[in-house]
Design an enzyme around this catalytic site. Structure first.
Site, PDB file in Angstrom:
ATOM      1  N   LYS A  45       0.850  -1.206   0.000  1.00  0.00           N
ATOM      2  CA  LYS A  45       0.000   0.000   0.000  1.00  0.00           C
ATOM      3  C   LYS A  45       0.880   1.250   0.000  1.00  0.00           C
ATOM      4  O   LYS A  45       1.920   1.280   0.656  1.00  0.00           O
ATOM      5  CB  LYS A  45      -0.901  -0.015   1.250  1.00  0.00           C
ATOM      6  CG  LYS A  45      -1.722   1.256   1.470  1.00  0.00           C
ATOM      7  CD  LYS A  45      -2.840   1.446   0.467  1.00  0.00           C
ATOM      8  CE  LYS A  45      -3.569   2.781   0.657  1.00  0.00           C
ATOM      9  NZ  LYS A  45      -4.524   3.087  -0.420  1.00  0.00           N
ATOM     10  N   MET A  71     -10.538   6.138  -0.257  1.00  0.00           N
ATOM     11  CA  MET A  71      -9.914   5.610   0.959  1.00  0.00           C
ATOM     12  C   MET A  71      -9.170   6.719   1.716  1.00  0.00           C
ATOM     13  O   MET A  71      -9.172   6.742   2.950  1.00  0.00           O
ATOM     14  CB  MET A  71      -8.941   4.481   0.612  1.00  0.00           C
ATOM     15  CG  MET A  71      -9.562   3.318  -0.162  1.00  0.00           C
ATOM     16  SD  MET A  71     -10.918   2.542   0.713  1.00  0.00           S
ATOM     17  CE  MET A  71     -10.037   1.755   2.050  1.00  0.00           C
ATOM     18  N   CYS A 128      -2.757   9.876  -6.276  1.00  0.00           N
ATOM     19  CA  CYS A 128      -3.872   9.581  -5.368  1.00  0.00           C
ATOM     20  C   CYS A 128      -4.946  10.652  -5.542  1.00  0.00           C
ATOM     21  O   CYS A 128      -4.669  11.838  -5.375  1.00  0.00           O
ATOM     22  CB  CYS A 128      -3.419   9.545  -3.919  1.00  0.00           C
ATOM     23  SG  CYS A 128      -4.860   9.312  -2.832  1.00  0.00           S
ATOM     24  N   GLY A 247      -5.704  -1.444 -14.701  1.00  0.00           N
ATOM     25  CA  GLY A 247      -6.987  -0.796 -14.964  1.00  0.00           C
ATOM     26  C   GLY A 247      -7.947  -1.738 -15.657  1.00  0.00           C
ATOM     27  O   GLY A 247      -7.928  -1.879 -16.875  1.00  0.00           O
TER      28      GLY A 247
HETATM   29  O1  RRO Z   1      -5.954   5.550  -0.717  1.00  0.00           O
HETATM   30  C1  RRO Z   1      -6.614   5.999  -1.672  1.00  0.00           C
HETATM   31  O2  RRO Z   1      -7.643   6.682  -1.521  1.00  0.00           O
HETATM   32  C2  RRO Z   1      -6.188   5.781  -3.063  1.00  0.00           C
HETATM   33  C3  RRO Z   1      -4.891   5.947  -3.512  1.00  0.00           C
HETATM   34 BR1  RRO Z   1      -3.458   6.337  -2.374  1.00  0.00          BR
HETATM   35  C4  RRO Z   1      -4.603   5.825  -4.888  1.00  0.00           C
HETATM   36  O3  RRO Z   1      -3.470   5.981  -5.371  1.00  0.00           O
HETATM   37  N1  RRO Z   1      -5.644   5.548  -5.721  1.00  0.00           N
HETATM   38  C5  RRO Z   1      -6.898   5.364  -5.279  1.00  0.00           C
HETATM   39  O4  RRO Z   1      -7.808   5.100  -6.086  1.00  0.00           O
HETATM   40  N2  RRO Z   1      -7.160   5.489  -3.941  1.00  0.00           N
END
Ligand code: RRO
Length: 310
Positions: A45, A71, A128, A247
């Site tokens: 992560k 997230m 992100c 993707g």
């Molecule tokens: O953690 C997230 O909300 C997140 C990340 Br870091 C990312 O690079 N891509 C995404 O879709 N969610």
């Protein structure tokens, strides 16, 4: 005998298929589940300087053809991921650390910390979409370049950047020019399509809480955009810069199409989140079957060889 192994920056992957940074890869237990699966490598992560709880729930939802997430970068902090490197490396697979931040000094500090570990590769996340008040770095070309220059100066590991999707040829060209002038080994393309909106018409409500329901779109919705990004960067980048395609890969056919477009490695995000670790074996087998039927024995036999209509 069909061979789906691949090589990135001199690192050998028995299979070109692995997880994408994001789902089911935040804790050591989750990462061990990937390490003991048929995945060709293990991606952690995205981590930040400090541990983060991320955004309030609900923040992930499976939807008809994929997922939407906000997230907000929940992770246990880079020190945790650095500490678990020896344990994860004991499973014998290439290990990729993913690094996120909001400023170049943060990336620098984390890259320096991973230099002294035996992690194999660094993935610098410039895309992100879900940190409230912070735009995606990959859409700010100047800042992207600054971060890549800083990482290039300090990294002793092979490294690449995870990019957001681009939609206009001028943006592909601008980013490719920057990438061709850095010490980068690879790009990971694409992150989720940022700031999508999914609605439950019945309750007349959005389905995730953060940012009024806006979040990153993943899964089947995004495969054509991801293929276009892989294809365009394959055309524009120096051949020594490899492409990790991600993707909407759910099947061996999807995997085949990404390699045909120019990808060297493949990552699974939403599909892995929905199906769990057995997905790596299923898609690997499906890809081998397709290659066998077509008479291909290695990925090099068809990588990047997509035909166009004359
Ligand atoms: O953690 C997230 O909300 C997140 C990340 Br870091 C990312 O690079 N891509 C995404 O879709 N969610």
């Amino acid at each position: 005998m069909v061979d789906i192994s691949a090589n990135l920056s001199g690192i050998h992957f028995d299979s070109c298929i692995m997880n994408a940074s994001g789902p089911l890869d935040t804790t050591l237990d989750e990462l061990v589940d990937i390490a003991i699966s048929a995945a060709g490598g293990v991606v952690m992560k995205s981590c930040t300087i400090e541990a983060r709880e991320g955004n309030p729930s609900p923040r992930y939802m499976d939807i008809e053809w994929g997922s939407i997430n906000s997230m907000g970068l929940p992770n246990l902090g880079y020190k945790y991921y650095n500490e678990i490197v020896p344990k994860l490396k004991s499973y014998g697979k290439p290990l990729i650390a993913s690094i996120a931040g909001v400023a170049s000094e943060e990336y620098k500090k984390i890259v320096e910390a991973f230099n002294s570990s035996n992690v194999d590769i660094l993935e610098i996340n410039l895309s992100c979409p879900n940190v409230v008040g912070k735009p995606q770095i990959g859409y700010d070309f100047e800042m992207s370049e600054e971060i890549m220059n800083v990482v290039g100066d300090v990294s002793e590991k092979p490294w690449g950047v995870k990019l957001p999707p681009y939609f206009d040829f001028i943006h592909f060209e601008e980013m490719a020019t920057i990438l061709n002038n850095t010490k980068i080994s690879f790009i990971v393309s694409i992150n989720s399509i940022g700031n999508a909106l999914f609605i439950d018409w019945n309750s007349e409500k959005v389905v995730i809480k953060p940012k009024g329901g806006f979040g990153g779109l993943g899964g089947k919705y995004i495969k054509p955009t991801a293929l276009a990004n892989v294809r365009k960067f394959h055309e524009l980048l120096n051949k020594k810069i490899k492409i990790v395609g991600v993707g909407g890969i759910y099947t061996g056919i999807d995997a085949f199409e990404f390699i045909l477009s120019g990808a060297t490695l493949l990552q699974l995000g939403t599909s892995f989140s929905q199906e769990g670790p057995p997905i790596f074996e299923r898609i690997s087998k499906e890809l081998c079957q397709i290659m066998g039927k077509k008479g291909y024995t290695t990925l090099d036999d068809f990588r990047g060889k997509l035909k166009v209509i004359e």
